[in-house]
Design a protein around this motif. Structure first.
Motif, short mmCIF file in Angstrom:
data_model
loop_
_atom_site.label_atom_id
_atom_site.label_comp_id
_atom_site.label_asym_id
_atom_site.label_seq_id
_atom_site.Cartn_x
_atom_site.Cartn_y
_atom_site.Cartn_z
N LEU A 141 0.84 -1.22 0.00
CA LEU A 141 0.00 0.00 0.00
C LEU A 141 0.86 1.25 0.00
O LEU A 141 0.57 2.22 -0.70
CB LEU A 141 -0.95 -0.01 1.20
CG LEU A 141 -1.91 1.16 1.32
CD1 LEU A 141 -2.82 1.21 0.08
CD2 LEU A 141 -2.74 1.06 2.60
N GLN A 142 1.94 1.22 0.80
CA GLN A 142 2.82 2.39 0.84
C GLN A 142 3.51 2.61 -0.52
O GLN A 142 3.68 3.75 -0.96
CB GLN A 142 3.84 2.21 1.95
CG GLN A 142 3.25 2.31 3.34
CD GLN A 142 4.28 1.99 4.44
OE1 GLN A 142 5.36 1.42 4.14
NE2 GLN A 142 3.93 2.35 5.67
N ARG A 143 3.90 1.51 -1.17
CA ARG A 143 4.56 1.64 -2.47
C ARG A 143 3.59 2.21 -3.51
O ARG A 143 3.98 2.98 -4.37
CB ARG A 143 5.09 0.29 -2.94
CG ARG A 143 6.30 -0.22 -2.13
CD ARG A 143 6.70 -1.61 -2.59
NE ARG A 143 7.08 -1.60 -4.00
CZ ARG A 143 8.31 -1.31 -4.45
NH1 ARG A 143 9.26 -1.01 -3.58
NH2 ARG A 143 8.59 -1.35 -5.74
N LEU A 144 2.29 1.82 -3.33
CA LEU A 144 1.30 2.31 -4.30
C LEU A 144 0.97 3.77 -4.07
O LEU A 144 0.90 4.56 -5.01
CB LEU A 144 0.04 1.46 -4.25
CG LEU A 144 -1.12 1.89 -5.15
CD1 LEU A 144 -0.70 1.81 -6.63
CD2 LEU A 144 -2.36 1.04 -4.90
N THR A 145 0.76 4.15 -2.82
CA THR A 145 0.30 5.51 -2.53
C THR A 145 1.45 6.51 -2.46
O THR A 145 1.27 7.68 -2.79
CB THR A 145 -0.47 5.52 -1.20
OG1 THR A 145 0.40 5.01 -0.17
CG2 THR A 145 -1.72 4.67 -1.29
N ILE A 146 2.62 6.07 -2.03
CA ILE A 146 3.71 7.02 -1.86
C ILE A 146 4.64 7.01 -3.09
O ILE A 146 4.95 8.06 -3.65
CB ILE A 146 4.50 6.68 -0.58
CG1 ILE A 146 3.57 6.83 0.66
CG2 ILE A 146 5.71 7.58 -0.44
CD1 ILE A 146 4.22 6.40 1.95
N GLU A 147 5.02 5.80 -3.47
CA GLU A 147 5.98 5.72 -4.57
C GLU A 147 5.30 5.60 -5.92
O GLU A 147 5.93 5.78 -6.98
CB GLU A 147 6.90 4.51 -4.35
CG GLU A 147 7.70 4.62 -3.05
CD GLU A 147 8.58 3.39 -2.83
OE1 GLU A 147 8.59 2.54 -3.72
OE2 GLU A 147 9.21 3.31 -1.75
N VAL B 81 4.15 2.85 -7.21
CA VAL B 81 4.50 1.58 -7.83
C VAL B 81 3.40 0.60 -7.56
O VAL B 81 3.09 0.30 -6.39
CB VAL B 81 5.84 1.05 -7.28
CG1 VAL B 81 6.19 -0.29 -7.92
CG2 VAL B 81 6.94 2.07 -7.54
N ALA B 82 2.76 0.09 -8.60
CA ALA B 82 1.66 -0.85 -8.44
C ALA B 82 2.21 -2.22 -8.11
O ALA B 82 3.34 -2.57 -8.49
CB ALA B 82 0.84 -0.91 -9.71
N PRO B 83 1.44 -3.00 -7.42
CA PRO B 83 1.90 -4.36 -7.12
C PRO B 83 1.97 -5.22 -8.37
O PRO B 83 1.37 -4.90 -9.40
CB PRO B 83 0.82 -4.86 -6.15
CG PRO B 83 -0.39 -4.07 -6.46
CD PRO B 83 0.11 -2.72 -6.89
N ALA B 84 2.68 -6.26 -8.25
CA ALA B 84 2.84 -7.14 -9.41
C ALA B 84 1.50 -7.72 -9.78
O ALA B 84 0.69 -8.07 -8.91
CB ALA B 84 3.84 -8.25 -9.08
N PRO B 85 1.22 -7.82 -11.09
CA PRO B 85 -0.10 -8.35 -11.49
C PRO B 85 -0.20 -9.84 -11.19
O PRO B 85 0.80 -10.54 -11.14
CB PRO B 85 -0.12 -8.06 -12.98
CG PRO B 85 1.30 -7.98 -13.39
CD PRO B 85 2.06 -7.40 -12.23
N GLU B 86 -1.42 -10.21 -10.98
CA GLU B 86 -1.70 -11.62 -10.75
C GLU B 86 -2.50 -12.15 -11.92
O GLU B 86 -3.30 -11.41 -12.52
CB GLU B 86 -2.48 -11.80 -9.45
CG GLU B 86 -1.69 -11.41 -8.22
CD GLU B 86 -2.48 -11.65 -6.94
OE1 GLU B 86 -3.61 -12.23 -7.04
OE2 GLU B 86 -2.02 -11.28 -5.85
#
Length: 406
Positions: A371-377, A379-384
């Motif tokens: 969540l922090q990587r998505l909102t701050i950086e 960077v979206a999580p790896a797709p599934e």
């Protein structure tokens, strides 16, 4: 035979003749009665002839028996009959310990006012009347009793809720001042009198005690009545200017022409005697009538203390108690459909009303979470596979190999 013998023979013959005649009249012999009972106790021939020639006594009629008389008791009827049941006297209303006090001050007319108020407030447990009047007092003879000088000490001692004042009937006299004697109703007399009345009213005002000033009634003397009218004007103007209330009772003791009356309607409308024969004093009915005029302003000041049920707790006095309905959760008619492929971590896989616990961090200590990587950086999580953000192309299908030996 001598003369005596011949006389006796004639008497015997006469007797025989009489016997024969008597026998013809009655068959009953004369001597049927016992011997000696008809000749007054004289027996023999002499007694026989005395009875023969003496008339028979008249028989007395037998006395009739007197009719029986009913003998009545001589005791008083009240002793024979059972005493009539007397109505039980109503018990006196017990006053509360913290009952509000009505202090009555003034002259003998104020004493009558106190009696009337005690009768009027007898059934109120929250009100008590205290009589501190002085019958011969007034504002003129301050050497006898000084009301402006005494009222402060009385108020501190009694601590009343309200004061009722009535005075003036003894003030029709000269006034002694430092400058000499002042004639009744002279300009100097009126000025000094109003000064003393105002001093008294100021003491009540400074003590912050509400008070009711009851005016004087008319009197049989026309000159006294005229003076009372002037006194009432003094009392009314001074009392109202110093926070008091003036009660005018004049019309209750005069006729339609304004003349003095000794009899008139009482508090119940019945014509009774209101004044005594001297034209000054007040009867019991008159005292109650004076109190009737003062009741309304006094009750207004006393407030809830005039409630006859004060100090009592009865079922009727309890408020209407109701049970409030139990607060329940809001009824849910429908729920939002949840897709089977709902994205993870949005709470869609939890039951309705359950608060999801925060997800435990899966990243190592010191590294940012997804969540922090998505909102701050950014960077979206790896797709599934199978998710909307999975843009990878599926692997091509393999061709089945031919069987061996074909």
């Amino acid at each position: 035979m001598g003369w005596t013998g011949s006389r006796l023979l004639r008497m015997v013959l006469a007797a025989l003749v009489c016997l024969s005649m008597a026998g013809a009249v009655s068959v009953e012999p004369v001597w049927a009665a016992p011997a000696g009972s008809l000749d007054n106790g004289q027996s023999g021939l002499r007694g026989f002839f005395r009875k023969l020639f003496r008339p028979e006594p008249r028989k007395r009629p037998k006395a009739r028996p007197s009719p029986k008389r009913t003998i009545r008791s001589t005791r008083p009827r009240s002793q024979n009959a059972a005493p009539a049941a007397q109505p039980a006297a109503e018990p006196a209303v017990e006053k509360l310990e913290n009952a509000r006090k009505v202090l009555v001050v003034g002259d003998f007319m104020a004493g009558g006012l106190a009696d009337g108020l005690k009768d009027a407030f007898a059934d109120l447990p929250g009100v008590i009347v205290v009589d501190r009047s002085n019958g011969s007092s007034g504002f003129v003879r301050n050497d006898f009793y000084d009301w402006p000088g005494q009222i402060k000490a009385i108020l501190e001692e009694e601590k009343p809720a309200v004061v009722a004042m009535m005075i003036g009937s003894n003030d029709r006299q000269q006034m002694q001042t430092d400058g000499g004697r002042l004639a009744l109703r002279s300009e100097e007399w009126d000025a000094e009198y109003k000064k003393r009345v105002e001093t008294f009213a100021t003491e009540l005002k400074n003590a912050s005690v509400p008070y009711v000033w009851v005016g004087a009634p008319s009197f049989r003397s026309s000159s006294m009545t005229a003076d009372m009218l002037a006194f009432n004007d003094f009392y009314k103007s001074i009392a109202t200017a110093n926070g008091g209330e003036f009660v005018d009772i004049w019309n209750g003791f005069v006729d339609e022409n304004g003349n003095f009356i000794a009899t008139g309607p009482d508090v119940n409308g019945q014509v009774v005697r209101l004044r005594s024969s001297d034209g000054i004093n007040i009867t019991g009915a008159g005292r109650r009538k004076i109190a009737f005029y003062a009741e309304k302003p006094l009750k207004k000041i006393l407030g809830a203390a005039v409630d006859p049920n004060i100090g009592k707790l009865t079922p009727e006095m309890l408020p209407n108690l109701t049970l409030n309905p139990v607060t329940t959760q809001q009824k849910i008619d429908r729920t939002v459909p949840v897709s089977l492929t709902d994205p993870a971590l949005d709470g869609g896989d939890e039951l309705l009303g359950r608060v999801p616990e925060p997800a435990a961090a899966t990243a190592p200590v010191g590294e940012p979470t997804v969540l922090q990587r998505l909102t701050i950086e950014g960077v979206a999580p790896a797709p599934e596979p199978g998710r909307a953000d999975d843009f990878s192309r599926p692997a091509p299908a393999s061709t089945p190999s031919a069987p061996a030996g074909g």
